[in-house]
Structures are given as C-alpha cells and as structure tokens.
Design an enzyme around this catalytic site. Structure first.
Site, PDB file in Angstrom:
ATOM      1  N   ARG A 117       0.827  -1.207   0.000  1.00  0.00           N
ATOM      2  CA  ARG A 117       0.000   0.000   0.000  1.00  0.00           C
ATOM      3  C   ARG A 117       0.858   1.253   0.000  1.00  0.00           C
ATOM      4  O   ARG A 117       0.582   2.213  -0.702  1.00  0.00           O
ATOM      5  CB  ARG A 117      -0.925   0.000   1.220  1.00  0.00           C
ATOM      6  CG  ARG A 117      -1.725   1.289   1.389  1.00  0.00           C
ATOM      7  CD  ARG A 117      -2.606   1.252   2.621  1.00  0.00           C
ATOM      8  NE  ARG A 117      -3.675   0.292   2.465  1.00  0.00           N
ATOM      9  CZ  ARG A 117      -3.930  -0.688   3.334  1.00  0.00           C
ATOM     10  NH1 ARG A 117      -3.175  -0.830   4.403  1.00  0.00           N
ATOM     11  NH2 ARG A 117      -4.934  -1.511   3.143  1.00  0.00           N
ATOM     12  N   TYR A 118       1.907   1.274   0.813  1.00  0.00           N
ATOM     13  CA  TYR A 118       2.773   2.440   0.920  1.00  0.00           C
ATOM     14  C   TYR A 118       3.960   2.283  -0.033  1.00  0.00           C
ATOM     15  O   TYR A 118       4.347   1.158  -0.369  1.00  0.00           O
ATOM     16  CB  TYR A 118       3.274   2.594   2.356  1.00  0.00           C
ATOM     17  CG  TYR A 118       2.175   2.804   3.369  1.00  0.00           C
ATOM     18  CD1 TYR A 118       1.571   4.047   3.516  1.00  0.00           C
ATOM     19  CD2 TYR A 118       1.738   1.752   4.176  1.00  0.00           C
ATOM     20  CE1 TYR A 118       0.565   4.243   4.453  1.00  0.00           C
ATOM     21  CE2 TYR A 118       0.734   1.945   5.116  1.00  0.00           C
ATOM     22  CZ  TYR A 118       0.152   3.190   5.247  1.00  0.00           C
ATOM     23  OH  TYR A 118      -0.850   3.378   6.169  1.00  0.00           O
ATOM     24  N   ARG A 121       7.328   0.306   1.702  1.00  0.00           N
ATOM     25  CA  ARG A 121       7.203  -0.784   2.672  1.00  0.00           C
ATOM     26  C   ARG A 121       6.021  -1.676   2.313  1.00  0.00           C
ATOM     27  O   ARG A 121       5.058  -1.234   1.679  1.00  0.00           O
ATOM     28  CB  ARG A 121       7.072  -0.248   4.098  1.00  0.00           C
ATOM     29  CG  ARG A 121       5.982   0.780   4.293  1.00  0.00           C
ATOM     30  CD  ARG A 121       6.353   1.698   5.468  1.00  0.00           C
ATOM     31  NE  ARG A 121       5.316   2.678   5.762  1.00  0.00           N
ATOM     32  CZ  ARG A 121       5.191   3.831   5.122  1.00  0.00           C
ATOM     33  NH1 ARG A 121       6.009   4.139   4.123  1.00  0.00           N
ATOM     34  NH2 ARG A 121       4.251   4.685   5.476  1.00  0.00           N
ATOM     35  N   CYS A 130      -3.024 -18.133  14.685  1.00  0.00           N
ATOM     36  CA  CYS A 130      -2.670 -17.360  15.875  1.00  0.00           C
ATOM     37  C   CYS A 130      -2.657 -18.301  17.074  1.00  0.00           C
ATOM     38  O   CYS A 130      -3.256 -19.381  17.031  1.00  0.00           O
ATOM     39  CB  CYS A 130      -3.671 -16.234  16.122  1.00  0.00           C
ATOM     40  SG  CYS A 130      -3.643 -14.925  14.871  1.00  0.00           S
ATOM     41  N   CYS A 134      -8.446 -13.012  18.653  1.00  0.00           N
ATOM     42  CA  CYS A 134      -9.111 -11.812  19.163  1.00  0.00           C
ATOM     43  C   CYS A 134     -10.445 -11.634  18.448  1.00  0.00           C
ATOM     44  O   CYS A 134     -10.511 -11.747  17.222  1.00  0.00           O
ATOM     45  CB  CYS A 134      -8.233 -10.587  18.933  1.00  0.00           C
ATOM     46  SG  CYS A 134      -6.573 -10.712  19.629  1.00  0.00           S
ATOM     47  N   CYS A 137     -10.734  -9.150  15.343  1.00  0.00           N
ATOM     48  CA  CYS A 137      -9.652  -9.335  14.367  1.00  0.00           C
ATOM     49  C   CYS A 137      -9.940  -8.662  13.030  1.00  0.00           C
ATOM     50  O   CYS A 137     -10.972  -8.900  12.403  1.00  0.00           O
ATOM     51  CB  CYS A 137      -9.414 -10.833  14.146  1.00  0.00           C
ATOM     52  SG  CYS A 137      -8.111 -11.182  12.946  1.00  0.00           S
ATOM     53  N   ARG A 139      -8.458  -9.247  10.265  1.00  0.00           N
ATOM     54  CA  ARG A 139      -8.371 -10.197   9.147  1.00  0.00           C
ATOM     55  C   ARG A 139      -9.185 -11.461   9.414  1.00  0.00           C
ATOM     56  O   ARG A 139      -8.809 -12.550   8.992  1.00  0.00           O
ATOM     57  CB  ARG A 139      -6.909 -10.562   8.872  1.00  0.00           C
ATOM     58  CG  ARG A 139      -6.076  -9.354   8.507  1.00  0.00           C
ATOM     59  CD  ARG A 139      -4.695  -9.693   7.963  1.00  0.00           C
ATOM     60  NE  ARG A 139      -3.991  -8.446   7.750  1.00  0.00           N
ATOM     61  CZ  ARG A 139      -3.059  -7.961   8.585  1.00  0.00           C
ATOM     62  NH1 ARG A 139      -2.697  -8.653   9.648  1.00  0.00           N
ATOM     63  NH2 ARG A 139      -2.497  -6.802   8.335  1.00  0.00           N
ATOM     64  N   ASP A 298     -11.281  -1.169  13.786  1.00  0.00           N
ATOM     65  CA  ASP A 298     -11.657  -1.175  12.368  1.00  0.00           C
ATOM     66  C   ASP A 298     -13.129  -1.510  12.158  1.00  0.00           C
ATOM     67  O   ASP A 298     -13.808  -2.063  13.030  1.00  0.00           O
ATOM     68  CB  ASP A 298     -10.789  -2.182  11.604  1.00  0.00           C
ATOM     69  CG  ASP A 298      -9.345  -1.729  11.482  1.00  0.00           C
ATOM     70  OD1 ASP A 298      -9.111  -0.510  11.460  1.00  0.00           O
ATOM     71  OD2 ASP A 298      -8.454  -2.592  11.422  1.00  0.00           O
ATOM     72  N   ASP A 335      -7.061   3.661  10.768  1.00  0.00           N
ATOM     73  CA  ASP A 335      -6.665   2.973   9.528  1.00  0.00           C
ATOM     74  C   ASP A 335      -7.861   3.066   8.591  1.00  0.00           C
ATOM     75  O   ASP A 335      -8.893   2.422   8.810  1.00  0.00           O
ATOM     76  CB  ASP A 335      -6.310   1.514   9.823  1.00  0.00           C
ATOM     77  CG  ASP A 335      -5.211   0.998   8.906  1.00  0.00           C
ATOM     78  OD1 ASP A 335      -4.989   1.625   7.854  1.00  0.00           O
ATOM     79  OD2 ASP A 335      -4.584  -0.020   9.239  1.00  0.00           O
ATOM     80  N   LYS A 342      -3.001   4.540   7.395  1.00  0.00           N
ATOM     81  CA  LYS A 342      -3.126   5.052   8.754  1.00  0.00           C
ATOM     82  C   LYS A 342      -3.054   6.579   8.776  1.00  0.00           C
ATOM     83  O   LYS A 342      -2.134   7.170   8.218  1.00  0.00           O
ATOM     84  CB  LYS A 342      -2.019   4.468   9.625  1.00  0.00           C
ATOM     85  CG  LYS A 342      -2.026   2.941   9.688  1.00  0.00           C
ATOM     86  CD  LYS A 342      -0.830   2.418  10.447  1.00  0.00           C
ATOM     87  CE  LYS A 342      -0.756   0.903  10.366  1.00  0.00           C
ATOM     88  NZ  LYS A 342      -0.483   0.431   8.980  1.00  0.00           N
TER      89      LYS A 342
END
Length: 417
Positions: A117-118, A121, A130, A134, A137, A139, A298, A335, A342
């Site tokens: 995206r950037y 990076r 995981c 969570c 999450c 994703r 999010d 985000d 972000k």
C-alpha cells in the site's frame, strides 16, 4: 467483594496436575487450547449470550491457550481478558459501515499474502494461524481458516516480488501471527529477506507473547538477533495482560537487542478510559516497550460492539500528552477504509497562524504566540516524486483533483445562434 476480585482459590484450575515442564512448553499450550463451550464451562461461568455465540457454527474461530484462559475472571462477564477472546452473539449483528476486508488489503495485493500500500514498505502475511483469536480481528475473513493457509511456494512468491521491487526498504511480517511458525521456517524467511540488498529493516507484529509467553525461548531470541536490524511490535490492550510471565518474555526480547513497540486497539468496555490507558502505557515503558500506536477499532465484520467514537481516542491522548512522559504517549490512528492507510488523529495544539507567528496552546490550556524567523531561507528542493499533500508542498504539483473531478465540473459552452 466485587466480582472482579475473585480469590485465587475460588478459580477452578483444570490443569492443576499438569507438570510444570509441560505447562512451560509452548507446543503443549497450543495443543491444549480451549475452543468449545464444554471446554470453557470447566473454567468460566458462561452467560447466556456467550453460550449462544459458542454454539454457533458460523462463528469466527475460538482458541484460547490455557495460560491466557487462567487470566480470565470466571464470574465477571465484563472481564477485559474474557471480552477479547470469548464470543458474544452480538458479533453476528451488522452495523453501519461494516466491511469484510475493512482495509481493502486484497485490492493492494500484487501476489497472494503480500500487501503493498505504501511506497517503500510492504506487509507480508506469512500465516493465518494465531495462538489465540481476538474477537475484533481485522483479518477475520482469513485468519483461523485452515483453507486459507500460505504454502511455502506462496511465501517464495512474496519473496520473489520483493527481490524485483527495489523501492521496498521495509518489510513487516504479520498474519495471523508469525511467532506461531517453527523456528526453522522463521529462519528461512528472515534469511531470504536479509539476502535482498534493498531491504533495510524487517519488522514483526505479534500477540504471541501475550497469549503464549512460553514461545519466547532462548533459541528464538538468538534466531531473531541474528537478523538485525529487526524490530518487533507486540499487541497489548490492557494492563491485566502484563503478567510476570509476559514481563519475562519481553525482557528476553529486549536483552536480545530487539527494539519493542506496542500496538493497542481502542476497545469499548475494555480499555476506553484514560485511567486504563495511563496504567497500560506506564507498565509498557517499565517493560522497555514503547507505546507506538493506539488504533481506532476497524470497521470489520464482528467488531461493531467494540467500536468507540474517534473523539474518545482524542480525549485519551489529550489526557496523556503533557501529563506523562512523551515516549509513553502513543499515536492515535485511524486505519482508513478503502485502503487509505493510517491517519494520525489527535488534539489540535495550533490555534492560529499569521505572518511569522504561530499561536499554540499546551496541555494545561496556556496559550502562547511563537515567533518564527523572518530571514529563514529554505534549502533547494530535490524532486522526490512525492504524492499527495507532500507533493504540493514540494512544488511537484499545483493541484490534487479527486477521480472524476473534471467530468463532474465540466460545463459545455453553448454559443448563442
């Protein structure tokens, strides 16, 4: 006695007969995770809403390590540890703005698992697993789904993309959680990345030290140390998560020369108060962890009941900035949906600007005029090919127009006959 202060003797412990050598083995912890209503009822007095959610077949994956499960208050349904890992039926309620891929990562993925995206990076997703899951999450569309796992061939495709993309200088490993991978696979991935000359640093995001501090072994720390410069961001949301076991794991990483940061998520009913955030950031810096980001939750499916207003995050930063050490104050970020990236959001300290004068206020409300130099000469600008507002400031563009701007504002000229 309040519900959150249950005596330790009153908390059931189904693992009381487990030898310490097994309890301290991260493989044992993963192999004995709790993931069903029957499992959790051995330890916790489940509410009707929790039972309903756990009985749902279409729920986001549940897996809780025994170590983390022992931190849950068995009788308090509002326990901050409990609320992060045990589902509620309200997860299945839609909300305004809800998205499956809330950050449009799939739209910025040139090869499966890699998000570019950037400009300089990339985000490299290396697993969908995981240690525990969570409930908020980002994703959840892919994490915890065995059908979505990344093969070694797919990881090699990501690495090949990086080899032929010289503008990338910074790689962030995430997932899932990279520290659920074996030492051998981590050694391979980091070794491959270190062979690419234009990659300057490698970073990793992980919640494993919180869910599974037993994973932070001497061998793992030595492995990571071999691939410096290596940075690691842990995901800690509440001071109750910072146990002696987590502190020991963080000390091992810091002693291996790994700079540690923390990325927290602002969660309604869990850490959305100034006092909790102050306790958290103070405990973090005591453990040599720099508070890095505080994320607005999010717009991801299943997370609606965790979301706060943006103004709540700004209020928290207002209460931290100036009231505690600057290095203990994270950056509050949103985000953006649609892959906008972000955006830092915080209190406004510039009240006005004039010719060579800026009016600023401090954390106490003191308002001061700051005199700017009248003879400052800017250095010659070197074209950077900057995009966005930075490009305007660098003189590389004069205007930014949204897509379709010209067509929307086009007014055909008609001559009078």
């Amino acid at each position: 006695m309040p519900a959150t202060a249950v005596p330790q003797a009153a908390i059931p412990n189904p693992w009381s007969e487990v030898p310490l050598t097994e309890w301290a083995d991260w493989h044992w912890q993963l192999g004995h995770r709790l993931n069903s209503r029957a499992d959790l009822e051995q330890l916790i007095q489940l509410t009707p809403e929790e039972k309903e959610a756990l009985d749902q077949e279409r729920k986001f994956r549940v897996d809780i390590t025994p170590y983390f499960a022992r931190l849950i208050d068995p009788v308090d349904p509002h326990c901050p540890i409990r609320r992060q890992v045990i589902p509620l039926s309200r997860e299945f309620q839609a909300f305004e703005g809800m998205r499956v891929d809330s950050l449009a990562e799939d739209e910025h993925s040139p090869v499966p698992g890699l998000v570019h995206r950037y400009p300089d990076r990339v985000l490299m997703l290396v697993t969908t697993h995981c240690a525990s899951y969570c409930r908020y999450c980002t994703r959840s569309r892919m994490v915890g789904d065995p059908q979505q796992a990344f093969s070694k061939q797919q990881l090699d495709r990501q690495i090949e993309y990086l080899r032929r993309t010289p503008q990338v200088r910074d790689v962030l490993l995430s997932g899932g959680d990279p520290l659920t991978l074996s030492d051998a696979l981590l050694e391979y991935l980091l070794g491959q990345l270190r062979q690419i000359e234009h990659i300057e640093i490698v970073r990793m995001s992980t919640r494993v030290p919180v869910f599974l501090p037993q994973r932070i072994t001497a061998d793992l720390c030595a492995l990571l140390r071999r691939h410096h410069p290596f940075w690691l961001n842990v995901h800690i949301n509440h001071p109750k998560e910072i146990t002696p076991e987590l502190s020991e794991a963080l000390a091992k990483l810091a002693d291996a020369g790994i700079p540690l940061g923390c990325q927290s998520v602002l969660l309604a009913g869990i850490n959305d108060s100034l006092e909790i955030q102050r306790q958290l950031v103070h405990k973090l810096v005591q453990n040599r962890v720099r508070p890095y980001y505080l994320y607005q939750c999010d717009l991801v499916k299943g997370a609606g009941h965790f979301r706060t207003s943006i103004s709540k995050g700004i209020e928290i930063i207002e209460g931290l900035r100036g009231h505690t050490s600057g290095y203990a104050v994270p950056t509050f970020v949103v985000d953006l949906p649609e892959g906008g990236g972000k955006v830092p959001v915080g209190p406004n300290y510039i009240l006005s600007q004039g010719s060579h004068r800026v009016v600023l206020r401090n954390y106490e409300g003191l308002i001061v005029a700051y005199e700017e130099p009248q003879d400052y000469v800017e250095p010659a600008r070197i074209p950077q090919g900057s995009l966005g507002v930075s490009g305007l400031l660098q003189g590389e563009a004069r205007v930014l127009k949204p897509e379709g701007f010209e067509a929307h504002h086009h007014r055909p000229y008609h001559r009078e006959p």
